[in-house]
Design a protein around this motif. Structure first.
Motif, PDB file in Angstrom:
ATOM      1  N   VAL A   1      19.418 100.276  17.444  1.00 29.11           N
ATOM      2  CA  VAL A   1      20.242  99.090  17.357  1.00 29.11           C
ATOM      3  C   VAL A   1      19.399  97.912  17.767  1.00 29.11           C
ATOM      4  N   GLY A   2      19.463  96.806  16.988  1.00 31.64           N
ATOM      5  CA  GLY A   2      18.664  95.672  17.401  1.00 31.64           C
ATOM      6  C   GLY A   2      18.955  94.432  16.612  1.00 31.64           C
ATOM      7  N   LEU A   3      18.450  93.330  17.084  1.00 31.97           N
ATOM      8  CA  LEU A   3      18.536  92.049  16.414  1.00 31.97           C
ATOM      9  C   LEU A   3      17.268  91.845  15.627  1.00 31.97           C
TER      10      LEU A   3
ATOM     11  N   GLY B   1      21.434 104.600  11.725  1.00 34.41           N
ATOM     12  CA  GLY B   1      21.330 105.938  12.299  1.00 34.41           C
ATOM     13  C   GLY B   1      21.412 107.004  11.239  1.00 34.41           C
ATOM     14  N   GLY B   2      21.113 108.231  11.628  1.00 35.29           N
ATOM     15  CA  GLY B   2      21.088 109.331  10.666  1.00 35.29           C
ATOM     16  C   GLY B   2      20.047 109.053   9.601  1.00 35.29           C
ATOM     17  N   SER B   3      20.364 109.391   8.363  1.00 38.07           N
ATOM     18  CA  SER B   3      19.424 109.117   7.282  1.00 38.07           C
ATOM     19  C   SER B   3      19.385 107.644   6.926  1.00 38.07           C
TER      20      SER B   3
ATOM     21  N   VAL C   1      17.524 101.996  21.507  1.00 33.36           N
ATOM     22  CA  VAL C   1      17.364 103.295  20.858  1.00 33.36           C
ATOM     23  C   VAL C   1      18.219 104.296  21.607  1.00 33.36           C
ATOM     24  N   GLY C   2      19.011 105.076  20.883  1.00 33.67           N
ATOM     25  CA  GLY C   2      19.886 106.051  21.525  1.00 33.67           C
ATOM     26  C   GLY C   2      21.241 106.062  20.855  1.00 33.67           C
ATOM     27  N   PHE C   3      22.205 106.727  21.464  1.00 32.56           N
ATOM     28  CA  PHE C   3      23.540 106.782  20.888  1.00 32.56           C
ATOM     29  C   PHE C   3      24.227 105.417  21.028  1.00 32.56           C
ATOM     30  N   VAL C   4      24.938 105.035  19.995  1.00 30.86           N
ATOM     31  CA  VAL C   4      25.613 103.738  20.004  1.00 30.86           C
ATOM     32  C   VAL C   4      26.722 103.727  21.057  1.00 30.86           C
ATOM     33  N   SER C   5      26.741 102.675  21.836  1.00 27.16           N
ATOM     34  CA  SER C   5      27.782 102.488  22.832  1.00 27.16           C
ATOM     35  C   SER C   5      28.173 101.020  22.843  1.00 27.16           C
TER      36      SER C   5
END
Length: 205
Positions: free
Chosen positions: A17-19, A157-159, A175-179
C-alpha cells in the motif's frame, strides 16, 4: 475507486500500500521522440528475448521492441491485451500490465504467475525464447492527465501486485496485510481532488 488491470505475477505475500507520485513516471525526451509500438486496434508481434524463472510457477518475460530506441507506448493506468492459445488450441486473450515503465526503451517485461488450469498460463508456460507474442493496446478506462488530481493512493495485492513493481526500488510505502491503520498511514485522506486505485486479484487465467 478505479480498478487497474494487471498481469498475473505474484512475488510477495500480503499487500503493498502506498502513495504514488504519478508525475514522476514521465520522462522528458530529446527533440526526437521515440517510436511508439502499440496499436489499439490491431495485434502486433513482439519477440521473446529472455525468459527468467523466478519461482516454480512465476517467470519474467522480456520482449524486444522493433528498435533499441522504441517505447511500448502505454500511458499510466492503461494495460495491454495478449493473445495466445490454451491447451486445447483455442484462442485466448487476457489483459496484463508490464512491470517496466513506458520510459524504458527497446523492450518491455511481464511477470506472470502460471496457474495449472489457466488458459493463458498454458501459453506462457509453453513459450520459449525466440517465440512471438501478439499484443494490442493501450486499453483501459483509467486515463491520467497531469494535474487531474492532487494525489493518488494505490493498493495492490495477490496477482494484482505487478503494477507496483514500477515504483523505485527504495519503497517507503506500507507492506503487509491491509488494515485501517495502514491505509490511514500511507494513503491520502478522502477529498474531491484525491483518487484511490486498487487491484486485488485471485482469478485464475
Amino acid at each position: 475507486m478505479d480498478l487497474l488491470a494487471t498481469s498475473e505475477g505474484q512475488l510477495f505475500i500480503g499487500v503493498a500500500v502506498g502513495l504514488i507520485a504519478v508525475g514522476g513516471a514521465y520522462v522528458l525526451f530529446s527533440s526526437k521522440k521515440p517510436k511508439v509500438c502499440l496499436d489499439p486496434e490491431n495485434f502486433k508481434e513482439f519477440k521473446l528475448v529472455k525468459k527468467t524463472q523466478l519461482s516454480h510457477n512465476v517467470a519474467k518475460f522480456k520482449f524486444a521492441l522493433p528498435t533499441p530506441t522504441s517505447v511500448l507506448g502505454l500511458p499510466i493506468g492503461q494495460h495491454i491485451s495478449c493473445r495466445g492459445k490454451d491447451s486445447q488450441g483455442e484462442e485466448v486473450i487476457k489483459p496484463y500490465t508490464p512491470t517496466t515503465l513506458d520510459s524504458d526503451v527497446g523492450y518491455f517485461e511481464l511477470v506472470i504467475k502460471m496457474y495449472p488450469q489457466g488458459r493463458m498460463s498454458h501459453h506462457f508456460r509453453e513459450m520459449r525464447e525466440g517465440d512471438y507474442m501478439a499484443v494490442k493496446g493501450p486499453k483501459g478506462r483509467f486515463k491520467y492527465q497531469p494535474g487531474q488530481v492532487r494525489a493518488f493512493g494505490m493498493l495492490a495485492g495477490g496477482s494484482g501486485i505487478t503494477p507496483m513493481f514500477q515504483p523505485p526500488e527504495i519503497w517507503n510505502g506500507g507492506v503487509g496485510f491491509v488494515s485501517k491503520e495502514m491505509i490511514q498511514a500511507h494513503c491520502p485522506a478522502p477529498a474531491s481532488d484525491i483518487r484511490v486505485c486498487f487491484k486485488l486479484r485471485k482469478k485464475y487465467r
